[in-house]
Design a protein around this motif. Structure first.
Motif, PDB file in Angstrom:
ATOM      1  N   THR A  90      32.844  -3.385   9.924  1.00 26.72           N
ATOM      2  CA  THR A  90      33.288  -4.680  10.467  1.00 26.72           C
ATOM      3  C   THR A  90      32.994  -4.488  12.023  1.00 26.72           C
ATOM      4  O   THR A  90      33.217  -3.547  12.758  1.00 26.72           O
ATOM      5  CB  THR A  90      34.501  -4.837  10.279  1.00 26.72           C
ATOM      6  OG1 THR A  90      34.952  -5.087   8.766  1.00 26.72           O
ATOM      7  CG2 THR A  90      35.079  -6.373  10.586  1.00 26.72           C
ATOM      8  N   SER A 135      27.368 -14.455  10.742  1.00 26.86           N
ATOM      9  CA  SER A 135      28.380 -15.275  10.550  1.00 26.86           C
ATOM     10  C   SER A 135      29.730 -14.815  11.116  1.00 26.86           C
ATOM     11  O   SER A 135      29.878 -13.447  10.847  1.00 26.86           O
ATOM     12  CB  SER A 135      28.483 -15.974   9.565  1.00 26.86           C
ATOM     13  OG  SER A 135      29.027 -14.588   8.501  1.00 26.86           O
ATOM     14  N   TRP A 136      30.450 -15.612  12.169  1.00 26.94           N
ATOM     15  CA  TRP A 136      31.473 -14.711  12.956  1.00 26.94           C
ATOM     16  C   TRP A 136      32.852 -15.754  12.207  1.00 26.94           C
ATOM     17  O   TRP A 136      32.601 -16.874  12.035  1.00 26.94           O
ATOM     18  CB  TRP A 136      31.358 -14.775  14.333  1.00 26.94           C
ATOM     19  CG  TRP A 136      30.501 -13.868  14.705  1.00 26.94           C
ATOM     20  CD1 TRP A 136      29.109 -14.076  14.832  1.00 26.94           C
ATOM     21  CD2 TRP A 136      30.491 -12.614  15.203  1.00 26.94           C
ATOM     22  NE1 TRP A 136      28.524 -13.022  15.102  1.00 26.94           N
ATOM     23  CE2 TRP A 136      29.487 -11.847  15.271  1.00 26.94           C
ATOM     24  CE3 TRP A 136      31.595 -11.612  15.388  1.00 26.94           C
ATOM     25  CZ2 TRP A 136      29.171 -10.569  15.900  1.00 26.94           C
ATOM     26  CZ3 TRP A 136      31.594 -10.282  15.609  1.00 26.94           C
ATOM     27  CH2 TRP A 136      30.420  -9.781  15.925  1.00 26.94           C
ATOM     28  N   GLN A 137      34.215 -15.040  12.270  1.00 24.15           N
ATOM     29  CA  GLN A 137      35.169 -15.547  11.869  1.00 24.15           C
ATOM     30  C   GLN A 137      36.462 -15.294  12.876  1.00 24.15           C
ATOM     31  O   GLN A 137      36.408 -14.063  13.058  1.00 24.15           O
ATOM     32  CB  GLN A 137      35.853 -15.502  10.307  1.00 24.15           C
ATOM     33  CG  GLN A 137      34.893 -15.883   9.261  1.00 24.15           C
ATOM     34  CD  GLN A 137      33.791 -14.947   9.040  1.00 24.15           C
ATOM     35  OE1 GLN A 137      33.648 -13.996   9.061  1.00 24.15           O
ATOM     36  NE2 GLN A 137      32.486 -15.755   8.643  1.00 24.15           N
ATOM     37  N   GLU A 178      36.951 -12.285  17.225  1.00 23.58           N
ATOM     38  CA  GLU A 178      36.173 -12.773  16.021  1.00 23.58           C
ATOM     39  C   GLU A 178      35.605 -11.543  15.353  1.00 23.58           C
ATOM     40  O   GLU A 178      35.401 -10.437  15.962  1.00 23.58           O
ATOM     41  CB  GLU A 178      35.113 -13.702  16.501  1.00 23.58           C
ATOM     42  CG  GLU A 178      35.587 -15.006  17.123  1.00 23.58           C
ATOM     43  CD  GLU A 178      34.269 -15.823  17.323  1.00 23.58           C
ATOM     44  OE1 GLU A 178      34.680 -17.028  17.440  1.00 23.58           O
ATOM     45  OE2 GLU A 178      33.441 -15.355  17.663  1.00 23.58           O
ATOM     46  N   SER A 182      33.123  -9.919  12.003  1.00 26.41           N
ATOM     47  CA  SER A 182      31.602 -10.208  11.180  1.00 26.41           C
ATOM     48  C   SER A 182      31.186  -8.820  10.482  1.00 26.41           C
ATOM     49  O   SER A 182      31.547  -7.777  10.809  1.00 26.41           O
ATOM     50  CB  SER A 182      30.614 -10.653  12.208  1.00 26.41           C
ATOM     51  OG  SER A 182      29.148 -10.958  11.419  1.00 26.41           O
TER      52      SER A 182
END
Length: 461
Positions: free
Chosen positions: A172, A146-148, A139, A141
């Motif tokens: 990042t 917030s994490w994707q 992941e 961020s």
């Protein structure tokens, strides 16, 4: 770079320790990525599947005698582009070293790593219990809030098995989520990797059981027990009102004894019924339709489905060996009535003083002299009755000379045939029949009172 280690201080408290030694690079390959073409499972390609395991000792381990119960995972990042200046008052070093932030990381069970202006080698690690499969999710961020998930594809893996991640922003943050996958109830997880398949003692057929050869088997789940009469009846009852109208009654000496007097087609149709009963995807089809009724020599198995199925011959032998290598039986090189339900002749393979004839505990009530599943100690993988009780049919078509040309990775037998492979021993079979390398066959349409089966499942949910 994904690395693993089994040497750390105070591992039994499962603390995150900076004292990690003997770190080995773990090569990521296509096989570690979930393979799926269905829209519902598309998101699973975001994760990396990693197998960490050790060869268990030949005796039950305790915390004081086995310092390698856990392995540790770390992710290392290396800057391969020009560095970007960190924004004022938002230094990655400050964020990384902030104890409160790191404590949060620990509580979330993540491995924080940073790219953006610095070369950061992180020596933090999380323990993963031995003999477990874990799903690792990458992941990213930019604000640590917030994490994707970062989709991981084969194109992101270089020739050395290292994962390449490109960031489009000056700073990042990356983290690795670790999710331990537990085996379903009643199943054991068989680890991926090589094992030696075949007869190491040259006691069986030279044609059918040799040459001994290395086989790589993907991780999968297999039932700890042979299917019982009670379980067969339960699924059969459900199936009768859900399109599985010709599943036979079968037979069994008791509710907890293995079911028998079934043909091969009935077994695979029952697997489909149980899959649908448990809201899983059935594995077996005929002409593109779920196999529910009738008989067919054109049954196709979807190996990526998450439903129940018969194990392959290679899966069965690896599981039956229980992690031992080069042994005659699942329990070692000798056998006795204290280990299995079979017919002892008092002389073969030693350790049989006083053992002659059928197992004395199970001769009541007439033949078949089966025993309740789980009556004897399990093997190293937690499987019962892989030597004796009832034979077990597997997926593969039988060919006597198959070992001479079988694939080295996940062999699934010849594409066609007239007989199916039979493995294990049974209550009236000699010790010779209980050898883990022994290969027999049965016609798929015939039924026998000494043949049962156990089920397997893919380890990718």
């Amino acid at each position: 770079t994904l690395s693993s280690s089994s040497a750390a201080s105070d591992v039994y408290k499962r603390q995150i320790s900076p004292n990690i030694k003997n770190v080995h690079h773990t090569k990521i390959c296509d096989a570690a990525l979930p393979q799926s073409s269905s829209p519902q499972q598309h998101q699973r390609r975001r994760s990396i599947l990693l197998r960490l395991f050790f060869i268990p000792p030949l005796f039950p381990y305790t915390r004081s005698h086995n310092p390698h119960i856990f392995q540790y995972v770390r992710i290392t990042t290396r800057r391969i582009t020009q560095p970007h200046a960190a924004p004022p008052d938002h230094s990655p070093i400050t964020e990384y070293e902030n104890k409160k932030t790191m404590k949060t990381y620990h509580q979330r069970g993540i491995l924080p790593t940073i790219i953006g202006g610095i070369l950061c080698l992180i020596h933090l690690a999380l323990p993963v219990a031995a003999q477990q499969t874990s799903r690792l999710t990458l992941e990213q961020s930019t604000d640590l809030a917030s994490w994707q998930a970062v989709p991981v594809t084969p194109g992101m893996i270089d020739a050395n098995g290292k994962l390449l991640v490109t960031s489009s922003t000056p700073q990042t943050f990356y983290r690795l989520q670790v999710e331990v996958l537990s085996a379903p109830d009643g199943f054991s997880l068989i680890p991926c990797g090589n094992f030696q398949m075949g007869d190491n003692f040259a006691e069986g057929s030279i044609i059918t059981e040799t040459p001994v050869h290395a086989v790589n088997v993907s991780a999968y789940y297999i039932g700890k027990y042979e299917v019982t009469k009670a379980l067969w009846d339960s699924v059969r009852t459900w199936g009768a009102s859900n399109g599985y109208t010709d599943l036979p009654t079968g037979a069994g000496k008791g509710a907890t004894h293995p079911v028998h007097t079934l043909n091969w087609d009935s077994m695979v149709k029952w697997c489909n019924a149980r899959s649908q009963q448990d809201n899983l995807t059935p594995c077996y089809t005929v002409s593109g339709s779920v196999y529910k009724t009738g008989s067919s020599n054109a049954v196709v198995c979807n190996w990526n489905a998450n439903g129940y199925r018969l194990p392959t011959e290679a899966e069965w032998e690896k599981a039956a060996r229980g992690g031992l290598s080069g042994k005659r039986f699942p329990s070692g090189d000798t056998i006795s009535h204290s280990l299995a339900n079979y017919y002892a002749d008092g002389t073969s393979y030693g350790n049989q003083s006083g053992d002659v004839g059928y197992h004395p505990s199970y001769t009541g009530g007439g033949a078949p002299y089966s025993s309740p599943v789980g009556s004897f100690a399990p093997n190293g993988y937690g499987l019962y009755d892989t030597e004796g009780n009832l034979y077990e049919l597997v997926w593969d078509w039988y060919a006597g000379d198959y070992y001479a040309s079988s694939p080295s990775a996940d062999p699934r037998g010849p594409s066609t045939g007239s007989l199916r492979v039979l493995r294990g021993g049974y209550w009236a079979g000699y010790a010779y029949d209980c050898r883990v390398a022994g290969r027999l066959n049965r016609h798929p349409s015939f039924t026998y009172d000494n043949v049962s089966f156990r089920v397997a499942r893919s380890s990718i949910p």
